[in-house]
Scaffold this motif. Structure first.
Motif, short mmCIF file in Angstrom:
data_model
loop_
_atom_site.label_atom_id
_atom_site.label_comp_id
_atom_site.label_asym_id
_atom_site.label_seq_id
_atom_site.Cartn_x
_atom_site.Cartn_y
_atom_site.Cartn_z
N ALA A 136 1.25 17.28 19.04
CA ALA A 136 2.44 18.24 18.88
C ALA A 136 3.07 18.16 20.48
CB ALA A 136 1.96 19.65 19.13
N TRP A 137 2.24 17.49 21.35
CA TRP A 137 2.61 17.35 22.92
C TRP A 137 4.10 16.44 22.83
CZ3 TRP A 137 2.88 19.69 27.36
CH2 TRP A 137 1.94 20.27 27.60
N PHE A 138 4.20 15.53 22.10
CA PHE A 138 5.27 14.54 21.63
C PHE A 138 6.43 15.27 21.42
CE2 PHE A 138 7.92 12.25 19.28
CZ PHE A 138 8.24 10.72 19.94
N HIS A 139 6.58 16.41 20.71
CA HIS A 139 7.77 17.00 20.28
C HIS A 139 8.09 17.88 21.30
CE1 HIS A 139 8.07 15.36 16.23
NE2 HIS A 139 6.72 15.60 16.01
N TYR A 140 7.10 18.53 21.94
CA TYR A 140 7.34 19.49 22.90
C TYR A 140 8.01 19.05 24.33
CZ TYR A 140 6.93 24.05 25.52
OH TYR A 140 7.31 25.23 26.13
N VAL A 141 7.41 17.97 24.65
CA VAL A 141 7.89 17.14 25.73
C VAL A 141 9.32 16.50 25.33
CG1 VAL A 141 8.04 15.04 27.19
CG2 VAL A 141 5.86 16.55 26.77
N GLY A 142 9.81 16.33 24.27
CA GLY A 142 11.08 15.98 23.76
C GLY A 142 11.87 17.30 23.87
N PHE A 143 11.30 18.44 23.50
CA PHE A 143 12.07 19.68 23.67
C PHE A 143 12.25 19.90 25.18
CE2 PHE A 143 11.55 24.09 24.84
CZ PHE A 143 12.54 24.63 24.30
N MET A 144 11.51 19.74 26.02
CA MET A 144 11.73 20.13 27.53
C MET A 144 12.82 19.02 28.12
SD MET A 144 8.38 21.33 29.26
CE MET A 144 7.53 19.70 29.22
N LEU A 145 12.81 17.89 27.68
CA LEU A 145 13.74 17.02 28.36
C LEU A 145 15.09 17.15 27.69
CD1 LEU A 145 11.94 13.57 27.83
CD2 LEU A 145 12.51 14.80 30.07
N SER A 146 15.25 17.66 26.53
CA SER A 146 16.45 17.95 25.72
C SER A 146 17.07 19.35 26.44
CB SER A 146 16.55 17.84 24.32
OG SER A 146 15.55 18.99 24.10
N THR A 147 16.13 20.23 26.86
CA THR A 147 16.72 21.43 27.33
C THR A 147 17.04 20.98 28.80
OG1 THR A 147 14.88 22.82 26.35
CG2 THR A 147 15.63 23.60 28.25
N LEU A 148 16.67 20.44 29.71
CA LEU A 148 17.03 20.01 30.74
C LEU A 148 18.18 19.24 30.88
CD1 LEU A 148 16.48 19.50 33.88
CD2 LEU A 148 15.19 17.37 33.50
N LEU A 149 18.29 18.36 29.87
CA LEU A 149 19.94 17.75 29.46
C LEU A 149 20.87 18.65 29.39
CD1 LEU A 149 19.08 14.59 27.36
CD2 LEU A 149 20.21 14.70 29.83
N LEU A 150 20.63 19.64 28.56
CA LEU A 150 21.72 20.88 28.10
C LEU A 150 21.90 21.41 29.33
CD1 LEU A 150 22.98 22.48 26.03
CD2 LEU A 150 21.08 23.81 26.02
N GLY A 151 20.79 21.72 30.30
CA GLY A 151 21.26 22.69 31.68
C GLY A 151 21.93 21.63 32.50
N LEU A 152 21.74 20.31 32.58
CA LEU A 152 22.61 19.39 33.66
C LEU A 152 24.01 19.48 33.07
CD1 LEU A 152 19.89 16.72 33.93
CD2 LEU A 152 20.56 18.43 35.68
N VAL A 153 24.14 19.40 31.71
CA VAL A 153 25.66 19.34 31.14
C VAL A 153 26.39 20.77 31.90
CG1 VAL A 153 26.82 19.74 29.02
CG2 VAL A 153 25.28 18.12 29.11
N PHE A 154 25.75 21.85 31.48
CA PHE A 154 26.46 22.98 31.91
C PHE A 154 26.66 22.76 33.61
CE2 PHE A 154 25.97 23.96 27.84
CZ PHE A 154 27.23 24.73 27.33
N LEU A 155 25.68 22.47 34.30
CA LEU A 155 25.66 22.41 35.72
C LEU A 155 26.76 21.30 36.07
CD1 LEU A 155 24.45 23.12 38.25
CD2 LEU A 155 22.94 21.19 38.24
N SER A 156 27.11 20.41 35.56
CA SER A 156 28.19 19.56 35.66
C SER A 156 29.58 20.15 35.54
CB SER A 156 28.07 18.51 34.72
OG SER A 156 26.98 17.45 35.27
N VAL A 157 29.62 21.07 34.43
CA VAL A 157 30.86 21.88 34.33
C VAL A 157 31.02 22.93 35.17
CG1 VAL A 157 31.77 23.48 32.61
CG2 VAL A 157 30.43 21.42 31.51
N ALA A 158 29.94 23.37 35.56
CA ALA A 158 29.92 24.71 36.86
C ALA A 158 30.55 23.96 38.00
CB ALA A 158 28.60 25.13 36.83
#
Length: 270
Positions: A136-158
């Motif tokens: 299950a760690w494989f999927h959860y780590v993927g979730f954390m990385l995609s969460t970070l990417l989403l945050g970086l997108v909106f940080l760039s917009v900000a």
């Protein structure tokens, strides 16, 4: 000798540490992750961790609302705030270029967001996944990385907003508008378009319209199969498997990170 970009990034990160930004955001992420993961299935009459797919699907709904908002709050006054305080001219008088200054500030804020995301969701995940198999760690780590990417997108917009805005009030208004547009309004517009056209719009162009919303890309990145696709978010059932590759969607998210940042750099140099 440190480069100017890293020096500015380090100062920005230390400033966020001093005003407790990292601690506050980490605790918010961890608290919500624990709560959503454990009580996410309460409406079905059960509590506790329900498995990788159910856990991540519950967390995705939280992340889409919370992470973009935090990223926008973190970065909306990056430049315009310095301008209003009168410190921007002082910074520009130093032997650093405008590009170095902006990149340094962005990297410092991105580091703040990365540390908070990894510590917050990682701490929750460490306890959550003690009740789940190691795979299950494989999927959860993927979730954390995609969460970070989403945050970086909106940080760039900000940061782009902060460069273009005339003052902090305008920047905050633009940030709120962006949050409402991508998190709440965009999918309603797509649904309305779909209904008004009688489904005709659901052709080859429709998936590409979804790629114009990073929140939708994040959703699709964290969906495990066709059944989950339809249950979690109806519009994504129209998304072709060829475009649903994590590599393709990851590249789209990186494009979303870089495009507003490049726009900010171009505008800041003018």
């Amino acid at each position: 000798m440190n480069s100017p970009v890293l020096t500015i990034a380090g100062k920005e990160f230390r400033d966020r540490l001093r005003n407790r930004w990292v601690v506050a955001v980490t605790l918010v992420f961890a608290a919500f992750a624990f709560t959503i993961s454990y009580f996410g299935a309460a409406t079905q009459g059960s509590v506790g961790v329900q498995g990788t797919e159910a856990t991540i699907q519950s967390l995705v709904s939280l992340v889409i609302y919370l992470v973009p908002l935090i990223a926008l709050i973190l970065g909306f006054d990056t430049v315009v705030g310095e301008r209003e305080r009168g410190s921007l001219d002082l910074l520009l008088a130093l032997p650093v270029s405008r590009i170095q200054l902006l990149l340094g500030k962005y990297l410092g804020l991105a580091s703040t967001l990365a540390v908070a995301t990894i510590l917050g969701f990682g701490a929750a995940g460490g306890l959550i996944l003690t009740q789940l198999p190691a795979s299950a760690w494989f999927h959860y780590v993927g979730f954390m990385l995609s969460t970070l990417l989403l945050g970086l997108v909106f940080l760039s917009v900000a940061v782009a907003i902060s460069v273009m805005a005339q003052d902090r009030a305008q920047a905050s208004g633009m940030a709120i508008f962006v949050w409402f547009l991508f998190v709440l309004v965009y999918d309603l517009l797509l649904l309305g378009l779909l209904v008004m056209s009688g489904g005709d719009i659901a052709g080859p162009a429709f998936p590409y319209l979804m790629l114009l919303n990073p929140a939708d890309v994040f959703r699709i990145l964290n969906i495990f199969g066709p059944d989950d696709l339809r249950l979690m978010f109806g519009l994504t059932s129209l998304f072709p498997p060829a475009l649903a590759s994590p590599w393709v969607l990851g590249a789209v998210m990186l494009g979303w990170v870089s495009t507003p940042l490049l726009l900010a750099i171009w505008r800041f140099r003018q």
